[in-house]
Design an enzyme around this catalytic site. Sequence first.
Site, mmCIF file in Angstrom:
data_model
loop_
_atom_site.group_PDB
_atom_site.id
_atom_site.type_symbol
_atom_site.label_atom_id
_atom_site.label_comp_id
_atom_site.label_asym_id
_atom_site.label_seq_id
_atom_site.Cartn_x
_atom_site.Cartn_y
_atom_site.Cartn_z
ATOM 1 N N CYS A 107 58.282 17.806 3.408
ATOM 2 C CA CYS A 107 59.501 18.603 3.389
ATOM 3 C C CYS A 107 60.351 18.198 4.589
ATOM 4 O O CYS A 107 59.966 17.350 5.377
ATOM 5 C CB CYS A 107 59.186 20.099 3.432
ATOM 6 N N CYS A 110 59.019 17.951 8.152
ATOM 7 C CA CYS A 110 58.258 16.756 8.544
ATOM 8 C C CYS A 110 59.202 15.701 9.122
ATOM 9 O O CYS A 110 58.865 15.010 10.078
ATOM 10 C CB CYS A 110 57.567 16.137 7.342
ATOM 11 N N ASP A 516 32.811 6.277 -15.716
ATOM 12 C CA ASP A 516 31.681 5.640 -15.055
ATOM 13 C C ASP A 516 31.093 6.676 -14.099
ATOM 14 O O ASP A 516 31.739 7.681 -13.814
ATOM 15 C CB ASP A 516 32.206 4.409 -14.293
ATOM 16 N N ASP A 710 35.257 1.992 -11.510
ATOM 17 C CA ASP A 710 35.650 1.409 -10.240
ATOM 18 C C ASP A 710 34.970 0.086 -9.973
ATOM 19 O O ASP A 710 35.542 -0.806 -9.389
ATOM 20 C CB ASP A 710 35.355 2.358 -9.095
ATOM 21 N N ASP A 714 32.756 -3.003 -14.309
ATOM 22 C CA ASP A 714 33.564 -2.284 -15.269
ATOM 23 C C ASP A 714 34.696 -3.138 -15.813
ATOM 24 O O ASP A 714 35.370 -2.737 -16.749
ATOM 25 C CB ASP A 714 34.152 -1.026 -14.625
#
Lengths: 847, 45
Positions: A107, A110, A516, A710, A714
């Site tokens: 916001c 910051c 996974d 990951d 895979d």
Amino acid sequence: MSAIGDNSQDCYHCGLPVPAGSSFRAVIGGESRAMCCAGCQAVAQTIAGENLDGYYRSRTAFAPASGDGAEELERLRLYDLDSVQADFVRREGDMREVQLLLEGITCSACVWLNEQHLSRMPGVLLAEVNYTTHRALVRWNATRVRLSEILEAVRAIGYRAFPATAAGAEQARRRENRSALWRVFVAGFGMMQVMMYAVPEYLAGDGTMTPDIERLMRIASFVLTVPVVFYSAGLFFRGALRDLRAHRLGMDVPVALGIAVSFVASVIATFGEGGAVYYDSITMFVFFLLGGRYLEMRARQKAVASLEYLDRALPLGAHRLSAYPASHETEEIPAVALRAGDLVLIKPGEVIPADGVLVSGETETDEALLTGESLPVLKRAGAALVAGAVNRLSPVVMRVERVGEGTRASHIRRLTERAAGQRPPIVEITDRIAGWFIAAVLLIAAGATLYWLQADPGRALWIGVAVLVVTCPCALSLATPTALAVSVGTLARRGVVVTRVHAIEALERVTHVVLDKTGTLTQGRLSLAASALAPGVPAEHALSIAAALERGSEHPIAQAILQAAEHLGVSIRAAAQLRAIPGAGMEGVVDGIRYRLGSRRYVAQIAGVLPATDDAGDGTSAVWLGSEGCWLARFNLRDALRPEAREVVQALRARGKRVLVLSGDEPTAVGALARSLGIDEFEGAMTPEGKQARVRALQEAGAVVAMVGDGVNDAPVLAQAQLSVAMGSGAVVSQAQSDLVLLSGRLGGLLDALAISRRTLRVVRENLWWATLYNVIALPLAVAGYVTPWMAGIGMAGSSLLVVLNALRLIETRERREEGPAGTQRGRTVAAAHPAGAGPAPGPGAL
Amino acid sequence: MDILYLLIPLSVVLVFLIGALFWWSVRSGQFDDLEGPGHRILDDD
């Protein structure tokens, strides 16, 4: 505005629940506030210590949770080297200037906090944060402060800053922004002034205005219209020319034609034998069109700005062995400073920084990013290593052969350009329709002009122009790409990177979600869950020795031990004669005593008999520590479940998706985990090919499969599934092959992606309906002569703007979501993870 | 009515002057961040 942070049970800084028994507090504005962790406490103390606590009063969203990472600080130092700075720092004498990307801005408070904190650093000349792009412009005096100190200062208040290497792109964007604004202004101001000259002519009755004055007004209008047509509208002419050269009909063609025809007619009327002039109409619709485009461009830039965070994922440094083989000491140097002939150490899990030859060691690398080969490749001494591949197994030494920033940059480009350069099918279809549509419009405009030339020659020209302008294929051509671009940006800000745009369409159709286990449902990272000590051995002593043996290793077990040691503040001793036995453990000498850390059998070889344990199925793996003749400790390590896993699985099922777990792990472990999450379809001990076959079988039965994984194994199954999602914490390889990347491994990002994909497709449909409806109504009206060119300009610009604004509704969701009930949900899941003592950071009770 | 012969060219010149002024303000970056200053005014330094 101070509704934020009033709940005293939650961390005052980041809003997460404070774990039971935690005693972190910070005094802010005279009141002691609870903090959830040491990171938040440090940040809050820094903020309060500089009297910047106004931040807490005016913020409208919580700060990002603060983590800690000493290694990160080491990396920051690399930014001080001139060779690294050359890419993104502008220098002028002692003055340096850099654009920083700030992460964690939620916001406007910051923005203020960062500006204040940086401007107060001695040596910093200027710190300006752009609220829209989250970029900070920082100027500093190189003799008084270093860039790494500035970056550290940003970290100290809980944000992360990265130099924006794409400084050129940012400058180009700024230039584009300014010239677009300038075009709009020229058109707008020209329009207003031309209108002033046109009004008397409209109002004057016959004979009340002398021909001289009328002529003067027309010439003045002409003078002001020239820059509008040739500068502001130059965009449309160039676009039309480009389209015609490419033998296609874009949306600029009818617009350019309309402007050209009415301008030429007006000029002839002004300097020739008289007739109607259309300067007011021309300037007005150029202004409306450009205004619409300008707003649309700003919105797009805002959406795309967040994508640049992707760049920083690639490695910046390398470990150079300067005196190898005499010494194994490494120095951290930036990857760009590597030269051919350098020897570098590449630890497991790291990306290879340059092309070279393996000198010592043996490992497996993933080269899928470069070759598409998804299986790890075995590398022995003498084998070639390619920059960008991932070292998977063990540390190796490489002699650099080819360097060049080109290597690293080309990887970044390959990933991001793929998303940018792809035209998803849905966009191609609408573009093709738009092409036909424009052809039809040109014919209809010609027909209408011919008809009116017979019926009422005076009106024929502007009716033709109105038809050209009012029928707006913009809405058609803009509708889909804008909505997709906005949702890609929205997702990126939530930590979900879309690498293939078609994913947004595909998500909505998914029927099966395959997960996974390791690294996806679990954190894929071991942490110390419990430990047992031999009688008379202090916990700190055991941990200190274990940490000494594991120091410098990036093995998951080592990381878990080191993290636990660091968390408890144990001082780590020095170990000598370190030796790693793959699959067994580590051996080394600490304070003159030989220790072993590793598997039960390996440690028993020197320690003798170890006590019996009952590790039956509590999901932890044990690591033993022993010296000659006696054992010291047993550490139980656990791969903890991701805190949000249960919630995500339930939400997926609630949306009618079938959830499956396919894992290469032991079936019993997979079963226990799946059942605990309420998943009844699972299979363990699967090979990569097995997973792929299983997904294919599902697809043959008509399923649309999304695969979330990951690991490198895979990769084949990610390629098989219609939609592939990679965890950002996983191997770089699977990220490169996937359609979506969940950065920082937040599984909940999947739900965000699903929700946004659904809303995006709804917006696309709405936009297409609107474009159709608008044209169906506007075209007959224009042909019938009820629409003047300026009304057509408003209609067209308004319709495009409506479409873009509708797409922009997809942006706002972040704020809405975090204020809503979902925000509290996030907190709850984290709270549930803490009491188990199995979170990433074990509390003091773990030992 | 004769004054119009002066006023109309004058207004054209004025338009170009104002245009030049705006060109300068765009170039000097006053329009680069349209949202930040609105928020910044609420924060006390």
